[in-house]
Design a protein around this motif. Structure first.
Motif, short mmCIF file in Angstrom:
data_model
loop_
_atom_site.label_atom_id
_atom_site.label_comp_id
_atom_site.label_asym_id
_atom_site.label_seq_id
_atom_site.Cartn_x
_atom_site.Cartn_y
_atom_site.Cartn_z
N GLN A 97 52.58 38.83 21.42
CA GLN A 97 52.13 38.75 22.16
C GLN A 97 52.06 39.25 23.99
O GLN A 97 51.97 38.49 24.75
CB GLN A 97 53.25 37.37 22.60
N THR A 98 53.22 40.35 24.04
CA THR A 98 53.33 40.35 25.48
C THR A 98 51.60 41.68 25.53
O THR A 98 51.61 41.61 27.29
CB THR A 98 54.27 41.76 25.59
N SER A 99 51.44 42.30 25.11
CA SER A 99 50.59 42.77 24.77
C SER A 99 48.85 42.00 24.85
O SER A 99 48.51 41.64 26.05
CB SER A 99 49.67 43.24 23.67
N ALA A 100 49.25 40.63 24.34
CA ALA A 100 47.81 39.41 25.07
C ALA A 100 47.79 38.63 26.33
O ALA A 100 47.24 38.72 26.98
CB ALA A 100 48.40 37.75 24.16
N SER A 101 49.46 38.75 26.44
CA SER A 101 49.64 38.55 28.00
C SER A 101 48.85 39.70 29.09
O SER A 101 48.49 39.22 30.52
CB SER A 101 51.26 38.57 28.40
N ASN A 102 49.92 40.86 28.52
CA ASN A 102 48.97 42.22 29.47
C ASN A 102 47.63 41.79 29.67
O ASN A 102 46.77 41.82 30.62
CB ASN A 102 49.07 43.30 29.34
N LEU A 103 46.68 41.52 28.52
CA LEU A 103 44.91 41.04 28.12
C LEU A 103 44.64 40.35 29.29
O LEU A 103 43.85 40.67 29.94
CB LEU A 103 44.93 41.03 27.00
N ILE A 104 45.65 39.23 28.85
CA ILE A 104 44.63 37.76 29.92
C ILE A 104 45.19 37.95 31.52
O ILE A 104 44.55 38.16 32.68
CB ILE A 104 45.65 36.63 29.59
N SER A 105 46.06 38.68 31.90
CA SER A 105 47.05 38.98 33.45
C SER A 105 45.59 39.99 34.14
O SER A 105 45.06 40.24 34.84
CB SER A 105 47.34 39.78 33.12
N GLY A 106 45.13 40.82 32.81
CA GLY A 106 44.42 41.72 33.27
C GLY A 106 43.13 41.72 33.95
O GLY A 106 42.01 41.45 34.55
N LEU A 107 42.54 40.17 33.32
CA LEU A 107 41.81 39.19 33.24
C LEU A 107 41.72 39.19 35.25
O LEU A 107 40.31 38.84 35.08
CB LEU A 107 40.69 38.59 32.41
N PHE A 108 42.84 38.15 34.81
CA PHE A 108 42.79 38.10 36.16
C PHE A 108 43.06 38.79 37.45
O PHE A 108 42.35 38.36 38.48
CB PHE A 108 44.13 37.66 36.32
N LEU A 109 43.76 39.99 36.96
CA LEU A 109 42.90 41.29 38.49
C LEU A 109 41.93 41.63 38.50
O LEU A 109 41.37 41.31 39.21
CB LEU A 109 44.03 42.01 37.86
N ILE A 110 41.01 41.36 37.33
CA ILE A 110 39.82 42.13 37.44
C ILE A 110 38.70 40.69 38.22
O ILE A 110 38.10 41.59 38.86
CB ILE A 110 38.88 42.29 36.05
N GLY A 111 38.87 39.83 37.84
CA GLY A 111 37.84 38.93 38.58
C GLY A 111 39.21 38.35 40.14
O GLY A 111 38.06 38.56 41.48
N SER A 132 43.49 53.91 37.43
CA SER A 132 42.14 53.08 36.68
C SER A 132 43.00 51.80 36.07
O SER A 132 44.32 51.67 36.54
CB SER A 132 42.44 54.08 35.26
N ILE A 133 42.18 50.86 36.68
CA ILE A 133 42.64 50.01 36.22
C ILE A 133 42.15 49.27 34.68
O ILE A 133 41.21 49.38 34.89
CB ILE A 133 41.99 48.21 37.11
N ASP A 134 43.55 48.95 34.23
CA ASP A 134 42.69 48.47 32.82
C ASP A 134 42.79 47.47 31.97
O ASP A 134 43.67 46.24 32.93
CB ASP A 134 43.01 49.79 31.08
N LEU A 135 42.78 46.66 31.49
CA LEU A 135 43.25 45.33 30.47
C LEU A 135 43.93 44.93 30.49
O LEU A 135 44.68 44.04 30.29
CB LEU A 135 42.10 44.73 28.81
N LEU A 136 45.17 46.15 30.23
CA LEU A 136 46.55 46.37 29.40
C LEU A 136 47.01 46.89 30.64
O LEU A 136 48.42 46.04 30.55
CB LEU A 136 46.98 46.35 28.23
N SER A 137 46.96 47.20 31.12
CA SER A 137 47.84 48.03 32.60
C SER A 137 47.24 48.42 33.58
O SER A 137 45.71 49.03 33.81
CB SER A 137 48.73 49.50 31.88
N VAL A 138 47.62 48.98 34.70
CA VAL A 138 47.60 49.57 35.75
C VAL A 138 48.12 51.29 36.00
O VAL A 138 49.31 51.48 35.52
CB VAL A 138 46.83 48.73 37.32
N LYS A 139 47.38 52.11 35.88
CA LYS A 139 47.77 53.45 35.84
C LYS A 139 47.81 54.12 37.79
O LYS A 139 46.42 54.07 37.86
CB LYS A 139 46.56 55.02 35.38
#
Length: 279
Positions: A97-111, A132-139
């Motif tokens: 569920q944490t990965s799913a939350s990170n994925l959704i948050s990544g979509l918000f960051l991209i938008g 880098s800006i990925d769907l799960l994290s930012v480096k």
């Protein structure tokens, strides 16, 4: 023996394996070419991190299509594989569920696009350049060359400061001078230092603020503007130049002081002592 080997090499199973390997090789080549072409096309109209994201999406999409074709060539049923993948994805979804939350948050960051590749951001106590800006994290890469991975969910929930969003930045010099100093003279010296510093911008003009009377000094804020790429150099050079100018003009920068008054106890006379005993 040779006849059996030739018959095996010409068998349908071996031919299917060779065709599957060729499909995978062609898929890798086309995925690489297509992803690079998409990046070059999109970077003219979108930000760099959007172009990189679409590049990865096209790469894996093309590769997945050729991989599915290779599996079908080997005789696997795509319907069964898709069904198994669906069941597996549901199980993984409950377990991550944490990965799913990170994925959704990544979509918000991209938008929302609060930062781009190459920006300097501060998240909590971590400051660094966005790699880098990925769907799960930012480096990030910090100034002391450390690699930091920040989950997207943390970026959504935490205050984030983009230090390079705008082309100019303001440096606030907080300083105190002794009570005996002339405020007008201090203002003129600071303004003179700002005018002679090549990194200080004339517009917006430097700002002088008298913050008030502190415990041991007159509290002053002097703010100067500079280009964002010159901020660190200005911060170092400007403070050094102010110290030199104050020393030359005899302006005192006080340190905290405390005045202690010692009260001597009164001596007790013999008569007072006798009267006290009688009471």
């Amino acid at each position: 023996m040779m006849a059996q080997l030739t018959a095996y090499l010409l068998s349908e199973q071996v031919v299917n394996i060779l065709q599957a390997v060729i499909l995978l090789a062609v898929g890798l080549l086309l995925a690489s070419v297509a992803s690079r072409a998409v990046q070059k096309l999109l970077i003219r109209h979108f930000s760099q991190h959007h172009a990189v994201l679409f590049k990865r999406l096209v790469y894996w999409l093309v590769l997945a299509l050729f991989f599915a074709s290779a599996l079908r060539q080997l005789g696997f049923s795509l319907g069964v594989l898709l069904g198994a993948a669906g069941v597996l994805s549901v199980a993984i979804g409950f377990a991550s569920q944490t990965s799913a939350s990170n994925l959704i948050s990544g979509l918000f960051l991209i938008g929302e696009k609060p930062f781009q590749l190459g920006d300097i951001i501060k998240v909590g106590n971590t400051t660094g350049e966005v790699l880098s800006i990925d769907l799960l994290s930012v480096k990030l890469r910090t100034f002391d060359n450390l690699y930091v991975r920040i989950p997207n969910e943390s970026l959504i929930k935490t205050e984030m400061i983009n230090l390079t969003r705008f082309p100019i930045r303001r440096f606030d010099l907080m300083i105190g001078v002794a009570y005996k100093e002339n405020i007008s003279e201090v203002r003129q010296i600071l303004q003179h230092v700002a005018d002679n510093n090549p990194l200080s911008l004339d517009e917006p003009a430097p700002l002088f603020i008298f913050n008030g009377f502190a415990d041991s000094s007159l509290s002053i804020q002097f703010s100067v503007w500079t280009k964002r790429e010159n901020f660190r150099d200005l911060r170092n050079s400007f403070q050094e130049e102010v110290k030199i100018a104050f020393d030359k003009a005899g302006i005192e920068i006080p340190f905290p002081q405390r005045t202690v008054h010692l009260v001597q106890p009164q001596a007790v006379t013999p008569q007072q002592s006798s009267d006290s005993n009688n009471v």
